[in-house]
Design an enzyme around this catalytic site. Sequence first.
Site, short mmCIF file in Angstrom:
data_model
loop_
_atom_site.label_atom_id
_atom_site.label_comp_id
_atom_site.label_asym_id
_atom_site.label_seq_id
_atom_site.Cartn_x
_atom_site.Cartn_y
_atom_site.Cartn_z
N CYS A 1 -15.40 4.12 -26.94
CA CYS A 1 -16.52 4.92 -26.99
C CYS A 1 -17.23 4.86 -25.51
O CYS A 1 -18.19 4.17 -25.28
CB CYS A 1 -17.61 3.75 -27.82
SG CYS A 1 -16.90 4.09 -29.71
N PRO B 1 4.25 -5.36 -0.99
CA PRO B 1 4.27 -4.16 -1.96
C PRO B 1 3.96 -4.71 -3.48
O PRO B 1 4.50 -5.90 -3.68
CB PRO B 1 5.95 -3.54 -1.93
CG PRO B 1 6.49 -5.08 -1.62
CD PRO B 1 5.80 -5.79 -0.73
N GLY C 1 0.67 -1.19 -0.03
CA GLY C 1 -0.04 -0.23 -0.02
C GLY C 1 0.77 1.09 -0.11
O GLY C 1 0.08 2.16 -0.18
N ARG D 1 -6.70 3.39 -15.11
CA ARG D 1 -6.72 4.24 -13.93
C ARG D 1 -7.34 5.73 -13.96
O ARG D 1 -7.88 6.05 -13.14
CB ARG D 1 -5.35 4.46 -13.40
CG ARG D 1 -4.64 2.72 -13.04
CD ARG D 1 -3.29 3.10 -12.24
NE ARG D 1 -3.36 3.42 -10.98
CZ ARG D 1 -2.82 4.83 -10.57
NH1 ARG D 1 -2.62 5.57 -11.83
NH2 ARG D 1 -3.24 5.20 -9.50
N TYR E 1 -0.92 -1.59 -12.19
CA TYR E 1 -2.38 -1.53 -12.54
C TYR E 1 -2.45 -0.91 -13.82
O TYR E 1 -3.53 -0.37 -14.00
CB TYR E 1 -3.00 -0.74 -11.26
CG TYR E 1 -2.76 -1.62 -9.86
CD1 TYR E 1 -3.29 -2.62 -9.49
CD2 TYR E 1 -1.90 -0.72 -9.03
CE1 TYR E 1 -3.06 -3.22 -8.43
CE2 TYR E 1 -1.50 -1.40 -7.77
CZ TYR E 1 -2.14 -2.77 -7.47
OH TYR E 1 -1.81 -3.13 -6.15
C1 LIG Z 1 -3.51 -4.80 -3.66
C2 LIG Z 1 -2.75 -5.36 -2.60
C3 LIG Z 1 -1.58 -5.35 -2.20
C4 LIG Z 1 -0.73 -4.32 -2.96
O1 LIG Z 1 -0.95 -3.02 -2.84
P1 LIG Z 1 -0.12 -2.08 -3.45
O2 LIG Z 1 -0.78 -0.65 -3.19
O3 LIG Z 1 0.00 -2.24 -4.98
O4 LIG Z 1 1.21 -2.17 -2.70
C5 LIG Z 1 -1.04 -6.06 -0.94
N1 LIG Z 1 -1.77 -6.72 -0.51
C6 LIG Z 1 -3.13 -6.94 -0.82
C7 LIG Z 1 -3.84 -8.02 0.13
C8 LIG Z 1 -3.55 -6.31 -1.91
O5 LIG Z 1 -4.99 -6.60 -2.06
#
Ligand SMILES: *Cc1c(COP(=O)(O)O)cnc(C)c1O
Length: 415
Positions: free
Chosen positions: A344, A275, A239, A314, A373
Amino acid sequence: MNHFERKGGELYCEEVPLAELAEEVGTPAYVYSTATLQRHARVFHAALRRLDHLACFAVKALPNLAVLSLLAKEGFGFDIVSGGELFRALKAGADVTRIVFSGVGKRRDELDAALKAGIFQFNCESEEELIQLSEAALLRKTRARVAIRVNPDVDARTHPYIATALSTSKFGVPAARVRAAYRKAAGLSGLQIVGVACHIGSQVAEVKPFVEAALKLRALVERLRRDGHSIERLDMGGGLGVPYGESKAPASPSEYGEALSKVLRGLDVKVIFEPGRLLVANAGVLLTRVLLRKRGAGARRFVVVDAGMNDLLRPALYGAHHELEPVGRPRKPAELVDVVGPVCESADVLAKRRRLPTLETGDLLVLRSAGAYGMSMASQYNARPRPAEVLVDGRSWRIVRQRESLDDLVRGETV
Ligand SMILES: *Cc1c(COP(=O)(O)O)cnc(C)c1O
Protein backbone atom coordinates in the site's frame (compact mmCIF):
# COMPACT_ATOMS: atom_id res chain seq x y z
CA MET A 1 28.05 -12.95 -17.51
CA ASN A 2 25.54 -15.02 -15.57
CA HIS A 3 23.89 -18.43 -15.59
CA PHE A 4 20.24 -17.44 -16.02
CA GLU A 5 19.57 -18.53 -19.58
CA ARG A 6 16.81 -19.95 -21.74
CA LYS A 7 16.76 -23.59 -22.75
CA GLY A 8 14.02 -24.67 -25.11
CA GLY A 9 12.41 -21.30 -24.46
CA GLU A 10 12.16 -21.72 -20.69
CA LEU A 11 14.29 -19.71 -18.28
CA TYR A 12 16.75 -21.71 -16.17
CA CYS A 13 19.18 -21.01 -13.38
CA GLU A 14 22.12 -23.23 -14.34
CA GLU A 15 20.48 -26.66 -14.93
CA VAL A 16 17.33 -25.96 -12.93
CA PRO A 17 14.14 -24.64 -14.56
CA LEU A 18 12.93 -21.60 -12.62
CA ALA A 19 9.34 -22.83 -13.05
CA GLU A 20 10.26 -25.95 -11.09
CA LEU A 21 11.71 -23.85 -8.30
CA ALA A 22 8.59 -21.70 -8.15
CA GLU A 23 6.50 -24.88 -7.86
CA GLU A 24 8.62 -26.30 -5.05
CA VAL A 25 9.54 -23.20 -3.08
CA GLY A 26 6.72 -20.81 -3.90
CA THR A 27 6.98 -17.13 -4.75
CA PRO A 28 8.33 -14.57 -4.25
CA ALA A 29 11.78 -16.14 -3.96
CA TYR A 30 15.33 -15.02 -4.51
CA VAL A 31 17.36 -17.45 -6.60
CA TYR A 32 21.16 -17.31 -6.71
CA SER A 33 23.59 -19.12 -9.01
CA THR A 34 26.69 -20.75 -7.51
CA ALA A 35 28.45 -20.77 -10.88
CA THR A 36 27.90 -17.04 -11.35
CA LEU A 37 29.05 -16.23 -7.82
CA GLN A 38 32.20 -18.28 -8.32
CA ARG A 39 32.84 -16.78 -11.72
CA HIS A 40 32.51 -13.22 -10.42
CA ALA A 41 34.73 -13.98 -7.43
CA ARG A 42 37.47 -15.41 -9.69
CA VAL A 43 37.21 -12.60 -12.26
CA PHE A 44 37.67 -10.08 -9.46
CA HIS A 45 40.77 -11.75 -8.03
CA ALA A 46 42.22 -12.15 -11.53
CA ALA A 47 41.67 -8.46 -12.30
CA LEU A 48 43.77 -7.50 -9.27
CA ARG A 49 46.46 -10.15 -9.57
CA ARG A 50 49.18 -7.55 -10.11
CA LEU A 51 48.51 -5.98 -6.71
CA ASP A 52 49.22 -7.53 -3.33
CA HIS A 53 45.54 -7.43 -2.40
CA LEU A 54 42.87 -8.58 0.00
CA ALA A 55 39.28 -8.66 -1.26
CA CYS A 56 36.63 -8.23 1.43
CA PHE A 57 33.06 -8.81 0.27
CA ALA A 58 30.70 -6.08 1.52
CA VAL A 59 28.33 -8.24 3.54
CA LYS A 60 25.46 -5.74 3.32
CA ALA A 61 25.00 -6.47 -0.39
CA LEU A 62 23.96 -10.10 0.22
CA PRO A 63 24.38 -11.38 3.77
CA ASN A 64 23.02 -14.91 3.35
CA LEU A 65 25.26 -17.40 5.21
CA ALA A 66 25.52 -19.78 2.25
CA VAL A 67 26.73 -16.97 0.00
CA LEU A 68 29.22 -15.72 2.60
CA SER A 69 30.52 -19.25 3.06
CA LEU A 70 30.93 -19.70 -0.70
CA LEU A 71 32.87 -16.43 -0.97
CA ALA A 72 35.03 -17.31 2.05
CA LYS A 73 36.01 -20.49 0.20
CA GLU A 74 36.94 -18.32 -2.80
CA GLY A 75 39.45 -16.53 -0.57
CA PHE A 76 37.36 -13.49 0.27
CA GLY A 77 37.37 -11.68 3.56
CA PHE A 78 34.45 -9.48 4.61
CA ASP A 79 33.69 -5.82 4.99
CA ILE A 80 31.17 -5.45 7.80
CA VAL A 81 29.20 -2.41 8.97
CA SER A 82 27.59 -3.75 12.15
CA GLY A 83 27.89 -6.26 14.95
CA GLY A 84 25.15 -8.21 13.20
CA GLU A 85 27.26 -8.53 10.08
CA LEU A 86 30.23 -9.62 12.20
CA PHE A 87 28.00 -12.32 13.70
CA ARG A 88 26.92 -13.44 10.23
CA ALA A 89 30.47 -13.48 8.85
CA LEU A 90 31.75 -15.56 11.77
CA LYS A 91 28.77 -17.95 11.50
CA ALA A 92 29.60 -18.43 7.84
CA GLY A 93 33.16 -19.46 8.69
CA ALA A 94 34.96 -16.23 7.85
CA ASP A 95 38.65 -15.90 8.55
CA VAL A 96 38.75 -13.12 11.21
CA THR A 97 42.10 -11.98 9.94
CA ARG A 98 40.26 -10.88 6.80
CA ILE A 99 37.47 -8.82 8.38
CA VAL A 100 37.33 -5.04 8.00
CA PHE A 101 34.83 -3.03 10.07
CA SER A 102 33.47 0.08 8.28
CA GLY A 103 30.71 2.54 9.13
CA VAL A 104 30.15 6.03 10.57
CA GLY A 105 28.61 4.88 13.84
CA LYS A 106 29.75 1.79 15.72
CA ARG A 107 28.19 1.01 19.11
CA ARG A 108 30.43 0.09 22.04
CA ASP A 109 29.17 -3.49 22.11
CA GLU A 110 29.93 -3.77 18.39
CA LEU A 111 33.48 -2.47 18.90
CA ASP A 112 33.90 -4.91 21.79
CA ALA A 113 32.71 -7.88 19.75
CA ALA A 114 35.07 -7.01 16.90
CA LEU A 115 38.01 -6.51 19.27
CA LYS A 116 37.24 -9.80 20.96
CA ALA A 117 37.15 -11.57 17.61
CA GLY A 118 40.48 -9.94 16.67
CA ILE A 119 39.49 -8.55 13.28
CA PHE A 120 41.98 -7.37 10.66
CA GLN A 121 41.14 -3.67 10.69
CA PHE A 122 38.78 -0.96 11.89
CA ASN A 123 38.03 1.79 9.39
CA CYS A 124 37.36 4.83 11.56
CA GLU A 125 35.38 7.72 10.20
CA SER A 126 35.77 10.43 12.85
CA GLU A 127 38.13 11.75 15.52
CA GLU A 128 35.50 10.86 18.13
CA GLU A 129 35.40 7.25 16.99
CA LEU A 130 39.20 6.98 17.35
CA ILE A 131 38.88 7.91 21.01
CA GLN A 132 36.03 5.49 21.63
CA LEU A 133 37.84 2.63 19.90
CA SER A 134 41.08 3.31 21.76
CA GLU A 135 39.23 3.23 25.10
CA ALA A 136 37.51 -0.03 24.23
CA ALA A 137 40.79 -1.60 23.12
CA LEU A 138 42.68 -0.51 26.25
CA LEU A 139 40.01 -2.05 28.50
CA ARG A 140 40.55 -5.32 26.64
CA LYS A 141 44.35 -4.85 26.94
CA THR A 142 44.75 -4.90 23.20
CA ARG A 143 45.42 -2.48 20.36
CA ALA A 144 43.01 -2.00 17.52
CA ARG A 145 44.47 -1.93 13.99
CA VAL A 146 43.13 1.23 12.46
CA ALA A 147 42.78 2.89 9.10
CA ILE A 148 41.11 6.28 8.85
CA ARG A 149 38.53 6.60 6.13
CA VAL A 150 39.23 9.78 4.31
CA ASN A 151 36.67 11.56 2.20
CA PRO A 152 38.68 12.17 -0.98
CA ASP A 153 36.09 14.62 -2.32
CA VAL A 154 35.61 13.02 -5.73
CA ASP A 155 32.37 12.92 -7.67
CA ALA A 156 31.53 9.28 -8.34
CA ARG A 157 28.72 10.40 -10.67
CA THR A 158 26.20 7.97 -9.31
CA HIS A 159 22.78 8.25 -7.64
CA PRO A 160 22.92 10.85 -4.82
CA TYR A 161 21.83 8.24 -2.24
CA ILE A 162 24.87 6.09 -3.02
CA ALA A 163 27.53 8.76 -3.62
CA THR A 164 29.65 8.86 -0.47
CA ALA A 165 32.69 10.98 -1.28
CA LEU A 166 31.21 14.40 -1.91
CA SER A 167 32.31 17.05 0.56
CA THR A 168 28.73 17.21 1.91
CA SER A 169 28.63 13.51 2.73
CA LYS A 170 28.47 12.11 6.27
CA PHE A 171 31.15 9.56 5.39
CA GLY A 172 34.87 9.74 6.09
CA VAL A 173 37.12 12.43 7.58
CA PRO A 174 37.40 15.48 5.33
CA ALA A 175 40.74 15.46 3.48
CA ALA A 176 41.74 18.79 5.04
CA ARG A 177 41.62 17.33 8.57
CA VAL A 178 43.02 13.90 7.90
CA ARG A 179 46.65 14.53 8.89
CA ALA A 180 45.49 15.94 12.21
CA ALA A 181 43.31 12.88 12.71
CA TYR A 182 46.33 10.61 12.20
CA ARG A 183 48.33 12.70 14.67
CA LYS A 184 45.51 12.25 17.15
CA ALA A 185 45.36 8.49 16.49
CA ALA A 186 49.12 8.16 16.96
CA GLY A 187 48.72 9.61 20.44
CA LEU A 188 46.06 7.08 21.48
CA SER A 189 47.68 4.03 23.03
CA GLY A 190 44.81 1.67 22.23
CA LEU A 191 45.35 2.13 18.51
CA GLN A 192 47.85 0.85 16.00
CA ILE A 193 47.74 2.83 12.78
CA VAL A 194 48.01 0.47 9.82
CA GLY A 195 46.48 2.19 6.84
CA VAL A 196 44.31 4.59 4.93
CA ALA A 197 40.81 3.89 3.62
CA CYS A 198 38.16 5.32 1.31
CA HIS A 199 34.93 4.28 -0.38
CA ILE A 200 33.64 6.71 -2.97
CA GLY A 201 30.17 5.35 -3.64
CA SER A 202 28.23 2.57 -5.26
CA GLN A 203 27.19 1.62 -8.80
CA VAL A 204 30.07 3.77 -10.09
CA ALA A 205 30.17 3.31 -13.86
CA GLU A 206 33.55 4.74 -14.78
CA VAL A 207 37.10 4.00 -13.72
CA LYS A 208 38.02 7.67 -13.60
CA PRO A 209 36.65 8.54 -10.13
CA PHE A 210 38.45 5.48 -8.69
CA VAL A 211 41.69 6.59 -10.31
CA GLU A 212 41.21 10.10 -8.98
CA ALA A 213 40.64 8.73 -5.47
CA ALA A 214 43.62 6.37 -5.74
CA LEU A 215 45.90 9.22 -6.82
CA LYS A 216 44.78 11.31 -3.86
CA LEU A 217 45.22 8.40 -1.48
CA ARG A 218 48.62 7.56 -2.87
CA ALA A 219 49.76 11.10 -2.19
CA LEU A 220 48.23 10.90 1.28
CA VAL A 221 50.05 7.64 2.09
CA GLU A 222 53.35 9.26 1.12
CA ARG A 223 52.54 12.37 3.14
CA LEU A 224 51.55 10.35 6.22
CA ARG A 225 54.73 8.31 5.99
CA ARG A 226 56.74 11.53 5.96
CA ASP A 227 54.76 12.53 9.06
CA GLY A 228 56.14 9.39 10.68
CA HIS A 229 53.15 7.03 10.47
CA SER A 230 53.53 3.45 9.42
CA ILE A 231 51.10 2.93 6.54
CA GLU A 232 51.08 -0.64 5.24
CA ARG A 233 47.56 -0.89 3.87
CA LEU A 234 45.41 1.06 1.46
CA ASP A 235 41.68 0.28 1.40
CA MET A 236 40.05 1.38 -1.87
CA GLY A 237 36.51 0.44 -0.77
CA GLY A 238 34.01 -1.02 -3.22
CA GLY A 239 31.60 0.56 -5.61
CA LEU A 240 32.31 -0.66 -9.13
CA GLY A 241 28.99 -0.78 -10.97
CA VAL A 242 27.29 -3.65 -12.76
CA PRO A 243 25.17 -3.74 -15.92
CA TYR A 244 21.47 -3.60 -15.04
CA GLY A 245 20.59 -3.73 -18.69
CA GLU A 246 19.06 -0.31 -19.30
CA SER A 247 22.05 1.83 -20.16
CA LYS A 248 25.70 1.59 -21.18
CA ALA A 249 27.56 -1.16 -19.32
CA PRO A 250 29.94 0.11 -16.63
CA ALA A 251 33.71 -0.43 -16.79
CA SER A 252 34.75 -4.07 -16.42
CA PRO A 253 36.65 -5.48 -13.44
CA SER A 254 39.72 -5.89 -15.66
CA GLU A 255 39.69 -2.22 -16.73
CA TYR A 256 39.28 -1.28 -13.07
CA GLY A 257 42.09 -3.63 -12.00
CA GLU A 258 44.45 -2.42 -14.70
CA ALA A 259 43.87 1.26 -13.97
CA LEU A 260 44.31 0.87 -10.21
CA SER A 261 47.32 -1.41 -10.58
CA LYS A 262 48.99 1.30 -12.62
CA VAL A 263 48.25 4.07 -10.11
CA LEU A 264 49.24 2.05 -7.05
CA ARG A 265 52.28 0.26 -8.43
CA GLY A 266 55.36 0.46 -6.20
CA LEU A 267 53.58 2.04 -3.25
CA ASP A 268 54.44 -0.94 -1.04
CA VAL A 269 51.02 -1.41 0.54
CA LYS A 270 48.54 -4.26 0.75
CA VAL A 271 45.54 -3.01 -1.19
CA ILE A 272 42.16 -3.89 0.28
CA PHE A 273 39.02 -3.93 -1.86
CA GLU A 274 35.44 -4.10 -0.63
CA PRO A 275 33.33 -5.18 -3.60
CA GLY A 276 29.66 -5.88 -2.90
CA ARG A 277 27.30 -5.41 -5.81
CA LEU A 278 29.87 -6.45 -8.40
CA LEU A 279 30.07 -9.99 -7.07
CA VAL A 280 26.43 -10.71 -6.42
CA ALA A 281 24.02 -8.44 -8.32
CA ASN A 282 23.86 -10.48 -11.50
CA ALA A 283 24.14 -13.76 -9.62
CA GLY A 284 20.56 -13.45 -8.38
CA VAL A 285 16.99 -12.98 -9.58
CA LEU A 286 13.72 -12.35 -7.83
CA LEU A 287 11.13 -14.87 -8.93
CA THR A 288 7.54 -13.65 -8.71
CA ARG A 289 4.07 -14.67 -9.87
CA VAL A 290 1.38 -12.58 -11.54
CA LEU A 291 -1.63 -12.11 -9.25
CA LEU A 292 -3.82 -10.29 -11.71
CA ARG A 293 -4.06 -7.74 -14.47
CA LYS A 294 -5.71 -4.47 -13.77
CA ARG A 295 -6.99 -1.72 -16.00
CA GLY A 296 -6.18 1.77 -14.82
CA ALA A 297 -7.56 5.06 -16.09
CA GLY A 298 -7.43 5.47 -19.86
CA ALA A 299 -4.84 3.26 -21.48
CA ARG A 300 -2.93 2.53 -18.25
CA ARG A 301 -2.37 -1.19 -17.67
CA PHE A 302 -1.04 -2.73 -14.48
CA VAL A 303 0.29 -6.19 -13.83
CA VAL A 304 0.08 -6.89 -10.11
CA VAL A 305 2.64 -9.45 -8.91
CA ASP A 306 3.23 -11.12 -5.54
CA ALA A 307 6.59 -9.39 -4.94
CA GLY A 308 6.59 -5.83 -3.71
CA MET A 309 8.84 -3.01 -2.60
CA ASN A 310 9.25 -4.75 0.75
CA ASP A 311 10.93 -7.63 -1.12
CA LEU A 312 12.94 -5.53 -3.60
CA LEU A 313 13.30 -1.92 -2.53
CA ARG A 314 15.70 -0.65 -5.20
CA PRO A 315 13.13 0.57 -7.74
CA ALA A 316 11.22 2.51 -5.07
CA LEU A 317 14.33 3.83 -3.29
CA TYR A 318 16.57 4.79 -6.20
CA GLY A 319 14.31 4.55 -9.23
CA ALA A 320 16.49 1.57 -10.12
CA HIS A 321 15.92 -0.41 -13.28
CA HIS A 322 15.67 -4.21 -13.20
CA GLU A 323 15.21 -6.18 -16.40
CA LEU A 324 12.02 -8.13 -16.17
CA GLU A 325 10.93 -11.12 -18.23
CA PRO A 326 8.51 -14.05 -18.20
CA VAL A 327 9.93 -17.41 -17.15
CA GLY A 328 7.92 -19.30 -19.78
CA ARG A 329 8.50 -19.41 -23.52
CA PRO A 330 8.96 -15.94 -24.92
CA ARG A 331 5.93 -14.50 -26.67
CA LYS A 332 5.66 -11.29 -28.64
CA PRO A 333 5.58 -8.14 -26.51
CA ALA A 334 2.00 -6.99 -26.74
CA GLU A 335 1.39 -4.16 -24.32
CA LEU A 336 2.96 -1.43 -22.28
CA VAL A 337 2.46 -2.11 -18.57
CA ASP A 338 3.52 -1.04 -15.10
CA VAL A 339 4.49 -4.05 -13.01
CA VAL A 340 3.48 -3.30 -9.44
CA GLY A 341 3.49 -5.05 -6.08
CA PRO A 342 0.65 -5.42 -3.57
CA VAL A 343 2.12 -2.99 -0.99
CA CYS A 344 0.00 0.00 0.00
CA GLU A 345 2.36 2.66 -1.32
CA SER A 346 2.31 4.42 -4.66
CA ALA A 347 6.08 3.88 -4.79
CA ASP A 348 5.51 0.14 -5.01
CA VAL A 349 6.25 -0.06 -8.73
CA LEU A 350 8.84 -2.68 -9.70
CA ALA A 351 8.99 -1.76 -13.38
CA LYS A 352 7.47 1.18 -15.20
CA ARG A 353 6.21 1.29 -18.80
CA ARG A 354 7.62 -2.06 -19.91
CA ARG A 355 6.64 -3.72 -23.14
CA LEU A 356 5.67 -7.28 -22.20
CA PRO A 357 3.59 -10.13 -23.63
CA THR A 358 0.03 -10.23 -22.34
CA LEU A 359 0.45 -11.81 -18.93
CA GLU A 360 -2.15 -13.92 -17.16
CA THR A 361 -2.82 -14.74 -13.55
CA GLY A 362 -0.29 -17.37 -12.45
CA ASP A 363 2.43 -16.48 -14.99
CA LEU A 364 5.94 -16.38 -13.57
CA LEU A 365 8.30 -13.44 -14.00
CA VAL A 366 11.84 -12.73 -12.95
CA LEU A 367 13.42 -9.44 -12.03
CA ARG A 368 17.04 -9.79 -12.99
CA SER A 369 20.17 -8.49 -11.25
CA ALA A 370 18.45 -8.72 -7.88
CA GLY A 371 21.29 -10.43 -5.98
CA ALA A 372 22.71 -7.24 -4.48
CA TYR A 373 20.73 -5.05 -2.06
CA GLY A 374 17.69 -7.22 -2.75
CA MET A 375 17.03 -9.58 0.14
CA SER A 376 19.37 -7.53 2.33
CA MET A 377 17.02 -4.54 2.09
CA ALA A 378 13.81 -6.59 2.34
CA SER A 379 11.43 -5.80 5.17
CA GLN A 380 8.18 -7.12 6.56
CA TYR A 381 6.31 -3.93 5.68
CA ASN A 382 2.58 -4.58 5.35
CA ALA A 383 3.17 -7.71 7.47
CA ARG A 384 4.57 -9.55 4.49
CA PRO A 385 6.87 -12.47 5.38
CA ARG A 386 10.19 -12.09 3.62
CA PRO A 387 10.90 -14.34 0.61
CA ALA A 388 12.75 -17.64 0.57
CA GLU A 389 16.31 -17.71 -0.77
CA VAL A 390 17.50 -20.56 -2.97
CA LEU A 391 21.03 -21.39 -4.04
CA VAL A 392 21.35 -23.38 -7.27
CA ASP A 393 24.45 -25.41 -8.05
CA GLY A 394 24.37 -27.20 -11.39
CA ARG A 395 21.42 -29.59 -11.33
CA SER A 396 20.88 -29.26 -7.61
CA TRP A 397 19.48 -26.55 -5.46
CA ARG A 398 18.70 -25.92 -1.82
CA ILE A 399 16.76 -23.46 0.25
CA VAL A 400 19.39 -21.36 2.04
CA ARG A 401 16.80 -19.29 3.87
CA GLN A 402 13.28 -20.46 4.55
CA ARG A 403 10.41 -18.24 3.56
CA GLU A 404 9.32 -16.47 6.72
CA SER A 405 6.20 -17.78 8.40
CA LEU A 406 3.34 -15.85 9.96
CA ASP A 407 4.84 -16.72 13.35
CA ASP A 408 8.10 -15.09 12.23
CA LEU A 409 6.11 -11.87 11.75
CA VAL A 410 5.22 -11.66 15.45
CA ARG A 411 8.33 -13.26 16.98
CA GLY A 412 9.20 -11.49 20.21
CA GLU A 413 5.97 -9.51 20.38
CA THR A 414 3.44 -9.63 23.17
CA VAL A 415 -0.14 -8.47 23.34
C1 LIG B 1 28.41 -0.45 0.69
C2 LIG B 1 29.87 -0.42 0.88
C3 LIG B 1 30.71 -1.18 0.04
C4 LIG B 1 30.19 -1.99 -1.12
O1 LIG B 1 29.70 -1.20 -2.14
P1 LIG B 1 29.30 -1.86 -3.55
O2 LIG B 1 28.80 -0.76 -4.36
O3 LIG B 1 28.24 -2.87 -3.25
O4 LIG B 1 30.53 -2.49 -4.10
C5 LIG B 1 32.06 -1.18 0.32
N1 LIG B 1 32.58 -0.46 1.34
C6 LIG B 1 31.81 0.28 2.16
C7 LIG B 1 32.43 1.05 3.25
C8 LIG B 1 30.44 0.34 1.95
O5 LIG B 1 29.67 1.10 2.74
